[in-house]
Design a protein around this motif. Sequence first.
Motif, PDB file in Angstrom:
ATOM      1  N   GLU B 624       1.038  -0.932   0.015  1.00 37.07           N
ATOM      2  CA  GLU B 624       0.153  -0.060   0.000  1.00 37.07           C
ATOM      3  C   GLU B 624       0.851   1.498   0.164  1.00 37.07           C
ATOM      4  OE1 GLU B 624      -3.386   1.547   0.324  1.00 37.07           O
ATOM      5  OE2 GLU B 624      -3.343  -1.411  -0.415  1.00 37.07           O
ATOM      6  N   PRO B 625       0.278   2.158  -1.103  1.00 35.13           N
ATOM      7  CA  PRO B 625       1.094   3.783  -0.938  1.00 35.13           C
ATOM      8  C   PRO B 625       1.085   4.293   0.352  1.00 35.13           C
ATOM      9  CG  PRO B 625      -0.785   3.872  -2.046  1.00 35.13           C
ATOM     10  CD  PRO B 625      -0.353   2.294  -1.717  1.00 35.13           C
ATOM     11  N   PRO B 626       2.433   5.189   0.724  1.00 35.90           N
ATOM     12  CA  PRO B 626       1.659   5.647   2.078  1.00 35.90           C
ATOM     13  C   PRO B 626       0.562   6.504   2.239  1.00 35.90           C
ATOM     14  CG  PRO B 626       3.955   6.261   0.730  1.00 35.90           C
ATOM     15  CD  PRO B 626       4.141   4.877   0.273  1.00 35.90           C
ATOM     16  N   SER B 627       0.241   6.719   2.583  1.00 38.26           N
ATOM     17  CA  SER B 627      -1.359   7.786   2.655  1.00 38.26           C
ATOM     18  C   SER B 627      -0.515   9.233   2.878  1.00 38.26           C
ATOM     19  CB  SER B 627      -2.401   7.089   3.342  1.00 38.26           C
ATOM     20  OG  SER B 627      -2.316   6.072   4.660  1.00 38.26           O
ATOM     21  N   ASP B 628       0.377   9.489   2.544  1.00 40.40           N
ATOM     22  CA  ASP B 628       0.302  11.311   3.290  1.00 40.40           C
ATOM     23  C   ASP B 628      -0.728  12.316   2.612  1.00 40.40           C
ATOM     24  OD1 ASP B 628       3.252  11.650   1.207  1.00 40.40           O
ATOM     25  OD2 ASP B 628       1.384  10.620   0.675  1.00 40.40           O
ATOM     26  N   SER B 629      -1.364  11.604   1.680  1.00 41.62           N
ATOM     27  CA  SER B 629      -2.068  13.014   0.593  1.00 41.62           C
ATOM     28  C   SER B 629      -3.045  11.956  -0.251  1.00 41.62           C
ATOM     29  CB  SER B 629      -1.417  13.448  -1.272  1.00 41.62           C
ATOM     30  OG  SER B 629      -1.032  12.428  -1.642  1.00 41.62           O
ATOM     31  N   GLU B 630      -3.987  12.050   1.103  1.00 38.64           N
ATOM     32  CA  GLU B 630      -5.318  11.132   1.159  1.00 38.64           C
ATOM     33  C   GLU B 630      -6.349  11.146   0.258  1.00 38.64           C
ATOM     34  OE1 GLU B 630      -5.277   9.657   5.565  1.00 38.64           O
ATOM     35  OE2 GLU B 630      -5.892  11.130   5.451  1.00 38.64           O
ATOM     36  N   SER B 631      -6.470  12.569  -0.029  1.00 32.97           N
ATOM     37  CA  SER B 631      -7.870  12.924  -0.288  1.00 32.97           C
ATOM     38  C   SER B 631      -7.349  12.722  -1.880  1.00 32.97           C
ATOM     39  CB  SER B 631      -8.359  14.526  -0.369  1.00 32.97           C
ATOM     40  OG  SER B 631      -6.967  15.497  -0.585  1.00 32.97           O
ATOM     41  N   GLU B 632      -6.137  13.145  -2.390  1.00 32.43           N
ATOM     42  CA  GLU B 632      -6.218  12.859  -3.655  1.00 32.43           C
ATOM     43  C   GLU B 632      -5.943  11.601  -4.065  1.00 32.43           C
ATOM     44  OE1 GLU B 632      -2.243  15.334  -4.973  1.00 32.43           O
ATOM     45  OE2 GLU B 632      -3.618  17.015  -4.127  1.00 32.43           O
ATOM     46  N   ASP B 633      -5.426  10.869  -3.366  1.00 34.06           N
ATOM     47  CA  ASP B 633      -5.269   9.450  -3.487  1.00 34.06           C
ATOM     48  C   ASP B 633      -5.926   8.476  -3.830  1.00 34.06           C
ATOM     49  OD1 ASP B 633      -2.815   8.609  -4.430  1.00 34.06           O
ATOM     50  OD2 ASP B 633      -1.796   8.856  -2.260  1.00 34.06           O
ATOM     51  N   GLU B 634      -7.476   8.980  -3.312  1.00 36.51           N
ATOM     52  CA  GLU B 634      -8.614   7.825  -3.259  1.00 36.51           C
ATOM     53  C   GLU B 634      -9.116   7.434  -4.558  1.00 36.51           C
ATOM     54  OE1 GLU B 634     -10.026   8.783   0.990  1.00 36.51           O
ATOM     55  OE2 GLU B 634     -11.304   9.370   0.522  1.00 36.51           O
ATOM     56  N   LYS B 635      -9.852   9.074  -4.900  1.00 34.57           N
ATOM     57  CA  LYS B 635     -10.160   8.030  -6.780  1.00 34.57           C
ATOM     58  C   LYS B 635      -9.709   7.283  -7.388  1.00 34.57           C
ATOM     59  CE  LYS B 635     -11.933  13.175  -6.634  1.00 34.57           C
ATOM     60  NZ  LYS B 635     -12.537  14.666  -7.437  1.00 34.57           N
ATOM     61  N   PRO B 636      -7.811   7.700  -8.213  1.00 31.22           N
ATOM     62  CA  PRO B 636      -7.915   6.924  -8.471  1.00 31.22           C
ATOM     63  C   PRO B 636      -8.106   5.521  -8.093  1.00 31.22           C
ATOM     64  CG  PRO B 636      -6.135   7.662  -7.711  1.00 31.22           C
ATOM     65  CD  PRO B 636      -7.199   8.700  -7.629  1.00 31.22           C
ATOM     66  N   ARG B 637      -7.991   5.546  -6.974  1.00 32.29           N
ATOM     67  CA  ARG B 637      -7.504   3.884  -6.296  1.00 32.29           C
ATOM     68  C   ARG B 637      -9.180   3.145  -5.981  1.00 32.29           C
ATOM     69  NH1 ARG B 637      -6.836   4.230   0.235  1.00 32.29           N
ATOM     70  NH2 ARG B 637      -5.120   5.361  -0.560  1.00 32.29           N
ATOM     71  N   THR B 638      -9.709   4.226  -6.112  1.00 31.07           N
ATOM     72  CA  THR B 638     -11.667   3.130  -6.541  1.00 31.07           C
ATOM     73  C   THR B 638     -11.727   2.886  -8.275  1.00 31.07           C
ATOM     74  OG1 THR B 638     -12.579   5.398  -7.156  1.00 31.07           O
ATOM     75  CG2 THR B 638     -12.323   4.320  -4.741  1.00 31.07           C
ATOM     76  N   ILE B 639     -11.238   3.992  -8.740  1.00 27.43           N
ATOM     77  CA  ILE B 639     -10.910   3.566 -10.248  1.00 27.43           C
ATOM     78  C   ILE B 639      -9.768   1.805 -10.222  1.00 27.43           C
ATOM     79  CG2 ILE B 639      -9.921   4.171 -12.723  1.00 27.43           C
ATOM     80  CD1 ILE B 639     -10.258   7.097 -11.592  1.00 27.43           C
ATOM     81  N   PHE B 640      -9.253   1.728  -9.735  1.00 26.96           N
ATOM     82  CA  PHE B 640      -8.304   0.549  -9.955  1.00 26.96           C
ATOM     83  C   PHE B 640      -9.215  -0.246  -9.122  1.00 26.96           C
ATOM     84  CE2 PHE B 640      -4.290   2.880  -9.905  1.00 26.96           C
ATOM     85  CZ  PHE B 640      -4.213   2.855 -10.928  1.00 26.96           C
ATOM     86  N   HIS B 641      -9.705  -0.279  -8.411  1.00 34.96           N
ATOM     87  CA  HIS B 641     -10.551  -1.237  -7.541  1.00 34.96           C
ATOM     88  C   HIS B 641     -11.215  -1.683  -8.580  1.00 34.96           C
ATOM     89  CE1 HIS B 641     -11.499  -3.251  -3.824  1.00 34.96           C
ATOM     90  NE2 HIS B 641     -12.687  -2.977  -4.229  1.00 34.96           N
ATOM     91  N   ASP B 642     -12.500  -0.943  -9.465  1.00 36.81           N
ATOM     92  CA  ASP B 642     -13.269  -0.921  -9.975  1.00 36.81           C
ATOM     93  C   ASP B 642     -12.476  -2.271 -10.929  1.00 36.81           C
ATOM     94  OD1 ASP B 642     -15.875   1.529 -10.124  1.00 36.81           O
ATOM     95  OD2 ASP B 642     -15.539   0.429  -8.668  1.00 36.81           O
ATOM     96  N   GLU B 643     -11.954  -1.579 -11.948  1.00 34.06           N
ATOM     97  CA  GLU B 643     -11.367  -2.320 -13.292  1.00 34.06           C
ATOM     98  C   GLU B 643     -10.942  -3.560 -11.788  1.00 34.06           C
ATOM     99  OE1 GLU B 643      -9.129   0.126 -15.903  1.00 34.06           O
ATOM    100  OE2 GLU B 643      -7.927  -0.674 -15.128  1.00 34.06           O
ATOM    101  N   GLU B 644     -10.581  -3.903 -11.338  1.00 31.25           N
ATOM    102  CA  GLU B 644      -9.467  -5.619 -11.029  1.00 31.25           C
ATOM    103  C   GLU B 644     -10.691  -6.081 -10.686  1.00 31.25           C
ATOM    104  OE1 GLU B 644      -7.189  -7.231  -7.131  1.00 31.25           O
ATOM    105  OE2 GLU B 644      -9.096  -5.413  -6.865  1.00 31.25           O
ATOM    106  N   GLN B 645     -12.848  -5.373 -10.211  1.00 28.28           N
ATOM    107  CA  GLN B 645     -13.856  -6.641 -10.354  1.00 28.28           C
ATOM    108  C   GLN B 645     -14.043  -6.699 -11.097  1.00 28.28           C
ATOM    109  OE1 GLN B 645     -16.381  -3.943  -7.654  1.00 28.28           O
ATOM    110  NE2 GLN B 645     -15.589  -5.125  -6.052  1.00 28.28           N
ATOM    111  N   ARG B 646     -13.841  -5.848 -12.150  1.00 34.29           N
ATOM    112  CA  ARG B 646     -14.340  -6.269 -14.075  1.00 34.29           C
ATOM    113  C   ARG B 646     -13.684  -7.339 -14.159  1.00 34.29           C
ATOM    114  NH1 ARG B 646     -14.182  -1.578 -16.507  1.00 34.29           N
ATOM    115  NH2 ARG B 646     -14.835  -0.426 -15.487  1.00 34.29           N
ATOM    116  N   HIS B 647     -12.464  -6.999 -13.815  1.00 35.29           N
ATOM    117  CA  HIS B 647     -11.613  -8.179 -14.402  1.00 35.29           C
ATOM    118  C   HIS B 647     -11.443  -9.852 -14.341  1.00 35.29           C
ATOM    119  CE1 HIS B 647      -7.568  -8.303 -16.903  1.00 35.29           C
ATOM    120  NE2 HIS B 647      -7.330  -9.376 -16.062  1.00 35.29           N
ATOM    121  N   SER B 648     -11.667 -10.053 -12.681  1.00 38.28           N
ATOM    122  CA  SER B 648     -11.525 -11.426 -11.785  1.00 38.28           C
ATOM    123  C   SER B 648     -13.423 -11.800 -12.884  1.00 38.28           C
ATOM    124  CB  SER B 648     -11.415 -10.788 -10.528  1.00 38.28           C
ATOM    125  OG  SER B 648     -12.430  -9.928 -10.248  1.00 38.28           O
TER     126      SER B 648
END
Lengths: 144, 1096
Positions: B624-648
């Motif tokens: 997990e990347p260091p969560s120093d700038s949470e608010s900015e990181d959040e969006k891309p992370r959800t995108i990855f999450h979505d993709e992963e779900q679809r993928h599997s």
Amino acid sequence: MIKFFLMVNKQGQTRLSRYYEHVEIHKRTMLEAEVIKNCLSRSREQCSFIEYKDFKLVYRQYAALFIVVGISETENEMAVYELIHNFVEVLDRYFSRVSELDIMFNLDRVHIILDEMVLNGCIVETNKNRILAPLFVLDKMAES
Amino acid sequence: MALKMVKGSIDRMFDKNLQDLVRGIRNHKEDEAKYISQCIDEIKQELKQDNIAVKANAVCKLTYLQMLGYDISWAAFNIIEVMSASKFTFKRIGYLAASQCFHEGTDVIMLTTNQIRKDLSSPNQYDTGVALTGLSCFVTPDLARDLANDIMTLMSHTKPYIRKKAVLIMYKVFLKYPESLRPAFPRLKEKLEDPDPGVQSAAVNVICELARRNPKNYLSLAPLFFKLMTSSTNNWVLIKIIKLFGALTPLEPRLGKKLIEPLTNLIHSTSAMSLLYECVNTVIPILKSPVLARNNTVFLYVEKLYFVFFPPTVKYLGLLAMSKILKTHPKSVQSHKDLILQCLDDKDESIRLRALDLLYGMVSKKNLMEIVKKLMIHVDKAEGTTYRDELLTKIIDICSQSNYQYITNFEWYISILVELTRLEGTRHGHLIAAQMLDVAIRVKAIRKFAVSQMAMLLDNAHLIASNTQRNGICEVLYAAAWICGEFSDHLEESNQTLEAMLRPKVTTLPGHIQAVYVQNMVKLYASILQQKEQAGEKEAAQEITQLMIDRLPQFVQSADLEVQERASCILQLIKYIQKLQIKEVPVAEEVIALFAGELNPVAPKAQKKVPVPEGLDLDAWINEPPSDSESEDEKPRTIFHDEEQRHSRHRQPEIDEEELARRREVRKQEQANNPFYIKSSPSPQKQYQDTPGVEHIPVVQIDLSVPLKVPGMPMSDQYVKLEEERRHKQKLEKDKKKKKQKKEKKGKHRRHNSLHTESDEDIAPAQHVDIITEEMPENALPSDEDDKDPNDPYKALDIDLDKPLADSEKLPVQRHRNAENLKSPDTEAPLVGKKSKKPKKKEKKHKEKEREKEKKKEREKKVTEEGKKVVCVLSATYDIQGNLQNDSQVTVSVIFENKSTSFLKSMELNVLDSLNAKMLRPEGSSVHDGIPVPFQLPPGISNEAQFVFTLQSIVMAQKLKGTLSFIVKNDNGSTHEKLDFKLHFSCASYLITTPCYSDAFAKLLESGDLHMSSIKVDGISISFQHLLAKICFYHHFSVVERVDSCASMYSRSIQGHHVCLLVKKGENSVSVDGKCNDSTLLSNLLDEMKETLSKC
């Protein structure tokens, strides 16, 4: 589809040109020069079809005049080859023994004939009487 | 003075005409340019006159000059003037000039629209004709749109002369304005059966062109064309139809069978070469062989071709047609091999190139050597490097095609490659080098031979690299050096080769080649060292080390970084080895270990084709990347999450136990062959021998009588002879075997044998090409790269033509504003008018009835039943309210009213979400699911349902598209219906009426946080009181204070924006000054207000 229709004499002077796809004017002169160079370098026994850039040239020689037609890859080369002769026959009928001078002096009429035969890059009419009909009407109009 | 003027104009009357101009140009051969510029000046004068005859004459001359290459675009406006002349004789000159020099970029072209329209509808057919001809040359998208309907009308003109032209022009119109294709298509189709053959031919032409680009949309026309083909006698039409079938047949294989008979008849009966050519050229290649093989038709075609198309003037066509046939029916053409080889001698380059193409397809195991031999002769004879290079690449192409399928003797091929290195000035050295490397790596049996040949090349390097810089051929030394180094075990006189590699001359080679030299001389050195040590010749071993140390410094001084670096590294290494040697320590084993391991060939696309294994998500974080700038990181992370779900989700169903086991097995095998895996059994050869049928490959003894080291002599010929002998022997052996077999099993294999006696398969290759699957990773995905050009103009014409026309697709029709009152029987326009009238009335009524509703918008669904009765089934009215509790939600209340006599049920509302506005759906449902309306509607009943929408930004108005689907149930059964609607979220609907006290209001204004904007509306007649009520009602404001004809108002948005207004009424106008936290919201609100007020 026919891309252009050219009549060029042995000295490389254009006597008729009709483009069915827009080509810029300075490119036209260059194209015509190259095309005629290509045709002149060939002997009479050689084949009448030349691959040129991304299209093909079909040409026939009548005395000192070359008629060169540029066609797309998919057009029937043989049909165009026959069309050229048909065109010359029509000119012959209208001018009764056509010469290079006839074509130069009556450029507008030659264009009418060509337009009756080829429209939009497609062959529309090959019947001599029907091709010449509008021209005869025009001549009558001019007389009266 | 006056006389002069008259004289001047008379002069003009007798101006030069076209003939005079032509004569003049001929008489001024020396100063043609000067004469013409003088003429152009005269023409400019003539164009300034009012007399149309003079102008036309001038334009006519310009057309001639344009043909000679002079730009006449400056006269565009005059050309238009002449085009609009009333007399046909002038008009045609104008159109001629326009068709020669106008194009899409000509700006005055838009001035012509009305003139052209007038000419198109002229009673004189020649006026129309000339306009159509001109239009075909300069039609622009705008012209196409404006004139499409006029031209379409002309397609049904009474005169065939006009009809055929109009039909042809439509093709250009379609290209420029693709929307016109669907409305015009039915009429175009009609024209296929026009009584006039010319019109028919034109329609066939157009459809043929259209169908060639997007054939699948025209398959339904096949029966019609089939009928035309069998009935038409017009050769030009037949050619086009056959071309069309050429495009359709690949999509509908059954067509092929049907076509054979009529086509064969045509070929037998026609006297027209062009038609014959078309038959052979277009259709035969696509007809699948099984059907034809039976009829022997192809052979017949080819024979006919042979006689018709090989006079010199049309030879090219014969070759072209043959190459097309060759693709599907190679055997039928092969009998004319000699003729095609003859064509290689033709003067004409395009014929020679065509013949080369043909040869490429004609080779078989049997004739490859013969063909290449002939080509080699041509290489020697060929003049001009381009053609020679072409020959060279063709030889390599021919030999290497489909994994060296046709090469039976690789010794021969290597010697061909070596011979090719003697070509001077070729650019394709790298191509030869690549082939050498490829063959040496992949054909294991040939390595020994290859190495000996390469050693010879290295020995004669001075011949090859005589003029290094200009000569591309020295690239082969790259391959030679590498092969000698890598496979040094096979080298017989290693010392000599090493010596050759260390020559001072080598330093003149290009850097990358020197680098390979340096690297591979060490490989060579290592193997020599080993040999000597094993033989116990210590002195010889030390000698060779000394040689290296002596010669390597010349590379250490190289200007090329790569060479220098490698050389100095290696020099140190060897110095170290020397030290060890002096101490008499055996070193060879360790040195050779530097280069241990074997290279396996890997296909270039291998990496790309490796599928991602299950469970591996390349996008997931390992840590997990260091969560120093949470608010900015959040969006891309959800995108990855979505993709992963679809993928599997996508992958899961593919796997089952068996498949997994199979894959594991395959992977194990592949790992065994891969040098990068730790192998369980380090023997690729072993696996190789396991492949069935390898035992049968006879391993040829290299005949040492072949002079390997005579560089001046072509050696490949020797191999041809050798190969022939080998084949002969093989055949004899086989015959013996066969006899044995026959004795053993009488007749059992007879059929099998007779099938194969003369075929290619009989000739077993002398060496086996290593083209095993190991080059591709397990379960490599088939790549279906779609390389369609997105800018293709014909793509826009890929339109489904069978769908019924929608109203919106009708071509734009020019008409007067009160067109509905006019009677115009044959245009479609009035129909549209009538249709739209009814709903309009209803809408009005509805509005009046529901005045008290604050917002209305309605859609009514009409179902057209038998007899075109218009029945209104359902009306829906909606209202949008801001939600006080939640600052990003609005509630939409919809009142549904059943206006029919049927029962409505299963209503479901769905909205196409935008980025900003989304319908709130129950959890777990996707964006595409609708929300069911929680009630059913009996006839005449209305009810209200509420839907909640979430919004991100409220500063702008929104429009959402949606559909309401429902089931209409009546006595006759039930039907499924749909109603499309649009929801309009105005900015005002985000405002909530909030009272405000005047002192708080004043404070707010003073705070200075607010942006300001204002509007003014004229022509207001209603009273100020009434006006304020309207603003309060429609825009959700409350009045803070009112003084005479001036009022301040306030409202608040659901997201807390303050909106303050100052409304002032003048005599006839109202001005509104607004202030708000958000300037966009304010300006949008004021715009909406302006619209409301202007209706007052």
